[in-house]
Design a protein around this motif. Structure first.
Motif, PDB file in Angstrom:
ATOM      1  N   ASN A  71      41.792  37.293  75.962  1.00  0.00           N
ATOM      2  CA  ASN A  71      41.595  38.693  75.613  1.00  0.00           C
ATOM      3  C   ASN A  71      42.195  38.945  74.234  1.00  0.00           C
ATOM      4  O   ASN A  71      43.389  38.749  74.007  1.00  0.00           O
ATOM      5  N   LEU A  72      41.336  39.375  73.312  1.00  0.00           N
ATOM      6  CA  LEU A  72      41.740  39.606  71.931  1.00  0.00           C
ATOM      7  C   LEU A  72      41.797  41.104  71.661  1.00  0.00           C
ATOM      8  O   LEU A  72      40.904  41.691  71.043  1.00  0.00           O
ATOM      9  N   GLY A  73      42.837  41.738  72.163  1.00  0.00           N
ATOM     10  CA  GLY A  73      43.086  43.134  71.863  1.00  0.00           C
ATOM     11  C   GLY A  73      44.103  43.229  70.739  1.00  0.00           C
ATOM     12  O   GLY A  73      44.148  42.381  69.853  1.00  0.00           O
ATOM     13  N   GLY A  74      44.936  44.251  70.774  1.00  0.00           N
ATOM     14  CA  GLY A  74      46.023  44.303  69.803  1.00  0.00           C
ATOM     15  C   GLY A  74      46.944  43.118  69.976  1.00  0.00           C
ATOM     16  O   GLY A  74      47.434  42.524  69.012  1.00  0.00           O
ATOM     17  N   ILE A  75      47.172  42.754  71.245  1.00  0.00           N
ATOM     18  CA  ILE A  75      47.924  41.565  71.627  1.00  0.00           C
ATOM     19  C   ILE A  75      46.954  40.593  72.277  1.00  0.00           C
ATOM     20  O   ILE A  75      46.010  41.000  72.960  1.00  0.00           O
ATOM     21  N   ALA A  76      47.153  39.305  72.065  1.00  0.00           N
ATOM     22  CA  ALA A  76      46.323  38.287  72.706  1.00  0.00           C
ATOM     23  C   ALA A  76      46.968  37.858  74.011  1.00  0.00           C
ATOM     24  O   ALA A  76      48.190  37.702  74.086  1.00  0.00           O
ATOM     25  N   ASN A  77      46.145  37.690  75.035  1.00  0.00           N
ATOM     26  CA  ASN A  77      46.661  37.081  76.256  1.00  0.00           C
ATOM     27  C   ASN A  77      45.651  36.119  76.828  1.00  0.00           C
ATOM     28  O   ASN A  77      44.439  36.248  76.642  1.00  0.00           O
ATOM     29  N   LEU A  78      46.178  35.107  77.496  1.00  0.00           N
ATOM     30  CA  LEU A  78      45.393  34.036  78.081  1.00  0.00           C
ATOM     31  C   LEU A  78      45.451  34.094  79.599  1.00  0.00           C
ATOM     32  O   LEU A  78      46.511  34.349  80.183  1.00  0.00           O
ATOM     33  N   THR A  79      44.309  33.859  80.235  1.00  0.00           N
ATOM     34  CA  THR A  79      44.250  33.570  81.657  1.00  0.00           C
ATOM     35  C   THR A  79      43.790  32.127  81.792  1.00  0.00           C
ATOM     36  O   THR A  79      42.734  31.759  81.261  1.00  0.00           O
ATOM     37  N   LEU A  80      44.572  31.309  82.465  1.00  0.00           N
ATOM     38  CA  LEU A  80      44.252  29.895  82.643  1.00  0.00           C
ATOM     39  C   LEU A  80      43.630  29.693  84.019  1.00  0.00           C
ATOM     40  O   LEU A  80      44.234  30.025  85.044  1.00  0.00           O
ATOM     41  N   LEU A  81      42.410  29.139  84.030  1.00  0.00           N
ATOM     42  CA  LEU A  81      41.645  28.949  85.256  1.00  0.00           C
ATOM     43  C   LEU A  81      41.403  27.452  85.458  1.00  0.00           C
ATOM     44  O   LEU A  81      40.406  26.902  84.979  1.00  0.00           O
TER      45      LEU A  81
END
Length: 377
Positions: free
Chosen positions: A177-187
């Motif tokens: 997710n590339l919003g103001g902050i980046a976050n990763l979901t690992l599947l």
């Protein structure tokens, strides 16, 4: 009873209020079907957005009266966005079972962060009771605090939905997710535990730098960054931030990564375009560092959020991850601009049905928790 839920979110970039009306259906095999019935982004009032951006960049000091007023103004803006979405979708308030509202983060200081000895907390503004009053629709809000109370980070909250919609046996995937902050979901493709965490800045710093120096709210297509060159020394100084080396679970926000933080690393004489290019390189480096450290076998990165439209950012990510497919969630039938709002529609559904919304393997909470506070219609 209606099976339509409406999700609302304004992320760390505060570039608009995203609204998504979604129908969910639990399949017999335990997976989830999510049909986006309507999605749109509604602009903030410019004066209110300016206050939110200044707040996020720590350029404003708030009194208790300011906090109270913003809580109301943000709620009213969210209620207006919800009503506009309902009307634009050709629906009525009675067609919506519940609204899930993320609110606007004022401060996020979860466990594991340097709190100067203070208790961990998270605070989102946008009074759910006022949204319920303004729309006539039951509203679920304040999703993060229960997870923080259970010892978690309260973020990220969407990996469970990412897993239900985008995981595939036999292929290690990551949702970015590339919003103001980046976050990763690992599947993981072997059915192992889902993990997720913030990696650092995505669009937030680039948006703020662009606004300060060009008057534009964001760097359209990454054009400003493309005119500059990466300043290796500045990039090294920014990457030396200890937060980047901390292991998951972890989360952050605009209150940590803001322009004052960037300014402190400047030595003078850097060009505007070079700094923008360096901020883009920082996003790419911290995302790829985190991915290699936590799921080195990733075969596919599925991007969502506003950063997907930054061509320079997506190209740089692809170049930094040779052999990995880097693509938009649109390739999987999910509009990248509305995945997060869909997530808060799903979280509202989880709460209404009495189901947990968090994943302890992601947030570090003591266990699964039903999230949010329900404000009846």
């Amino acid at each position: 009873m209606s099976d339509l839920f409406l999700g609302l979110i304004s992320g760390t970039s505060a570039d608009g209020i995203d609204a998504a009306i979604v129908r969910f259906d639990d399949r017999a095999d335990g997976t989830l079907d999510a049909e986006l019935r309507f999605g749109a982004t509604y602009p903030w009032d410019p004066a209110l957005r300016a206050r939110l951006v200044a707040l996020g960049q720590q350029a404003a000091s708030l009194t208790l009266d300011d906090v109270g007023e913003l809580d109301v103004l943000i709620a009213d803006a969210f209620a207006d966005a919800a009503l506009a979405a309902i009307t634009d979708a050709g629906l009525t308030a009675a067609d919506i079972r519940a609204i899930g509202s993320h609110g606007q983060t004022l401060r996020h200081r979860p466990c594991g962060r340097d709190n100067d000895g203070r208790a961990p907390f998270t605070l989102q503004l946008g009074d759910g009771a006022r949204i319920a009053e303004g729309t006539g629709v039951a509203t679920v809000a304040d999703f993060r605090r229960r997870d923080v109370a259970a010892g978690g980070h309260g973020a990220p909250l969407l990996p469970a939905l990412h897993a239900a919609l985008l995981s595939r046996p036999g292929e290690d995937r990551a949702v970015l997710n590339l919003g103001g902050i980046a976050n990763l979901t690992l599947l993981p493709g072997d059915g192992g535990p889902v993990r997720g965490f913030d990696t650092g800045p995505a669009n937030g710093l680039m948006d703020a730098w662009c606004l300060r120096h060009t008057g534009e709210a964001f760097d359209r297509g990454g054009a400003l960054a493309a005119r500059g060159r990466v300043d290796a020394g500045l990039l090294a100084r920014l990457r030396s931030e200890p937060w980047f080396a901390a292991p998951p679970p972890k989360s952050t926000g605009r209150d940590q990564f803001h322009l004052d933080w960037v300014d402190a690393a400047l030595q003078g004489g850097e060009s505007i375009a070079d700094i923008q290019a360096t901020l883009l390189a920082l996003s790419v480096a911290t995302i790829t560092d985190a991915l290699r450290a936590t799921q080195p076998g990733t075969a596919r990165v599925i991007g969502c959020g506003g950063g997907v439209h930054n061509g320079a950012l997506m190209r740089a990510l692809g170049e930094a991850l040779p052999g990995v497919a880097v693509e938009s969630s649109a390739a999987h039938g999910l509009d990248p601009d509305h995945v997060e709002a869909m997530g808060f529609a799903w979280l509202a559904r989880q709460t209404v049905l009495g189901r947990p919304g968090n994943l302890p393997s992601v947030t570090g909470a003591a266990g699964p928790r039903v999230l949010g506070v329900v404000h009846p219609a």
